[in-house]
Enzyme design. Structure first.
Site, PDB file in Angstrom:
ATOM      1  N   CYS A 174       0.818  -1.208   0.000  1.00 32.46           N
ATOM      2  CA  CYS A 174       0.000   0.000   0.000  1.00 32.46           C
ATOM      3  C   CYS A 174       0.859   1.269   0.000  1.00 32.46           C
ATOM      4  O   CYS A 174       1.096   1.875   1.050  1.00 32.46           O
ATOM      5  CB  CYS A 174      -0.959   0.032   1.177  1.00 32.46           C
ATOM      6  SG  CYS A 174      -2.158   1.366   0.983  1.00 32.46           S
ATOM      7  N   CYS A 354      -5.673   2.294  -3.971  1.00 29.49           N
ATOM      8  CA  CYS A 354      -5.146   2.872  -2.753  1.00 29.49           C
ATOM      9  C   CYS A 354      -6.104   3.967  -2.286  1.00 29.49           C
ATOM     10  O   CYS A 354      -6.193   5.022  -2.922  1.00 29.49           O
ATOM     11  CB  CYS A 354      -3.760   3.443  -3.067  1.00 29.49           C
ATOM     12  SG  CYS A 354      -2.881   3.871  -1.593  1.00 29.49           S
TER      13      CYS A 354
END
Ligand SMILES: Cc1cc2nc3c(=O)[nH]c(=O)nc-3n(C[C@H](O)[C@H](O)[C@H](O)COP(=O)(O)OP(=O)(O)OC[C@H]3O[C@@H](n4cnc5c(N)ncnc54)[C@H](O)[C@@H]3O)c2cc1C
Length: 420
Positions: A174, A354
């Site tokens: 991430c 994201c």
């Protein structure tokens, strides 16, 4: 015990399963559940050492006081799909030429097909002093559940001073997580009228706020709006909790590398991330230490009975659970085809996403595929921070993870390139 088979307790040194999945994380559980949904009769084993499973996308919210740590945790035995054997051990070595893996307790597990998804290594030791300093003296990280709780303690009690945020070189899990918590802290301080007493600084190894240029303007706007300083090409090397100092190696415009020491009252650290040692030492790895698969069909480039997905794979997508959600049905379809000797027809486009939490209640949902191609799921300008995306992140996505992906559901919101 249910689906758990304790071959070790029975003293069995070698077992064989038609399909062996290495890693019972986001990818391993999803793939096992989907395979069982396609064919309940399949003989599948998951090799997974941990008794706990973590919903890692929730850790940013733990660090921001929105989720409790408990909300991100489940017992692994509750997640292993019915009829799947859980081998509670770690893989110590891969022997793909013998169609086998060796376990940490010495047992050998043979397979016809292997799905490798053991995640990646968060290299806490790569930053000198970090292991000692972490969890006290103002040093926190959302990359571990206990230290994510500490992040929130620090944010709540912050009454002015310097807060540093670090981001190592890519790839990491991430890619947005190092800065998401920074915006949430800034927003928290602003709501409490404490932002003016704080100096927030983002120190990143790279040269851009985000790898996909399309999403940089809304992030730049957030940085400017909160008055956050950004220090590019700053790579955290060492940390001293007792003196509250962090040492960065800095690459100048002329390419020269120097060192800069910075004092902090609080620091949120994200360490460098690599392939696991067991992967790096195996014939499955590419030169960079990731499991080397074809980026489209996710089959290993040298071993046709091996597939890989998730953080461990060599694919260049954003390493996210969102990517796993899209990869899993592709691996399942291609594996089932390979088992029947048929051509592999399903292809992965590199999708990952994201959710960039630019404030409490506001998210810029960055969704993109290979080559940084912007591929939103919704017909809305994805650069705009939205409350609807906050609800998606805090309500819908956790449900999708626990109750849909982990139950073998393959429904998905289709994403595609749209003109902006
Ligand atoms: C702070 C943070 C924020 C994030 N935010 C988001 C987000 O907002 N959205 C998003 O989509 N994703 C997010 N992610 C990323 C996401 O959680 C991961 O990409 C995802 O969990 C990857 O799944 P995986 O199965 O490949 O790896 P993991 O879920 O990490 O699972 C790997 C499993 O393999 C096991 N294992 C390790 N070594 C061995 C071994 N030797 N033998 C057998 N098993 C082994 C581990 O115990 C683990 O259970 C975030 C991650 C973090 C840390």
């Amino acid at each position: 015990m249910d689906a758990i088979v304790q071959e070790a307790a029975a003293g069995i040194a070698e077992v064989k399963h038609a399909i062996v999945i290495v890693g019972g994380g986001a990818a391993g559980i999803t793939v096992a559940a989907e395979l069982k949904r396609h064919d309940p009769g399949l003989d599948i084993a998951i090799v997974e050492p941990s008794e706990l499973h973590w919903y890692q996308p929730g850790w940013t919210l733990v660090g921001a006081g929105v989720f409790s740590r408990k909300q991100t945790e489940r017992r692994e035995e509750k997640l292993i799909p019915k009829g799947v054997t859980w081998i509670r051990a770690a893989v110590a070595s891969f022997d793909p030429d013998e169609n086998a893996v060796r376990l940490s307790d010495g047992r050998q597990v043979r397979y016809d097909f292997l799905i490798a998804c053991p995640g990646l290594k968060i290299d806490w030791d790569a930053i000198e002093g970090l292991t000692d300093a972490l969890g006290r003296n103002g040093v926190c990280s959302n990359y571990r559940p206990d230290t994510a709780e500490y992040t929130w303690q620090l944010i709540k009690s912050f009454r002015g001073g310097t807060a540093l945020f670090t981001q190592p070189a890519m790839p990491i899990k991430c890619a947005g997580a190092p800065q998401k918590i920074m915006y949430l802290m800034a927003d928290h301080l602003r709501r409490n009228r404490e932002l003016s007493a704080a100096s927030l600084e983002f120190n990143l190894a790279g040269e851009a706020l985000f790898g996909v240029p399309f999403f940089v303007p809304p992030l730049q706007k957030a940085v400017d709006g909160y008055g956050i300083k950004v220090a590019y090409k700053h790579n955290l090397k060492a940390i001293d909790g007792s003196t509250k100092t962090a040492l960065f190696s800095v690459t100048g415009a002329d390419g020269k590398v120097s060192e800069v020491e910075k004092r902090f009252d609080m620091i949120h650290v994200v360490p460098p991330q690599t392939g696991l040692d067991v992967v790096r030492a195996s014939p499955l790895a590419n030169a960079a230490g990731w499991i080397e698969v074809d980026p489209a069909n996710l089959r290993h480039v040298r071993y046709p009975n091996i597939f890989a997905l998730g953080d461990a794979a060599s694919t260049t997508n954003a390493k996210t659970a969102a990517a796993v959600r899209i990869q899993a049905p592709i691996v399942v379809a291609n594996l089932l085809a390979a088992m029947k000797g048929e051509p592999l027809t399903r292809a992965y486009d590199g999708y990952g996403s994201c959710p960039l939490t630019v404030a409490y209640g506001k998210i810029v949902l960055a969704e993109f595929a290979y080559g940084g191609k912007v591929t939103p799921s919704f017909p809305l300008d994805p650069r705009v921070p939205r409350r609807s995306m906050w609800l998606l992140k805090t309500k819908l996505l956790p449900w999708l993870y626990w109750s849909h992906m982990f139950k073998g559901g393959e429904f998905d919101i289709p994403h595609r390139a749209r003109g902006w």
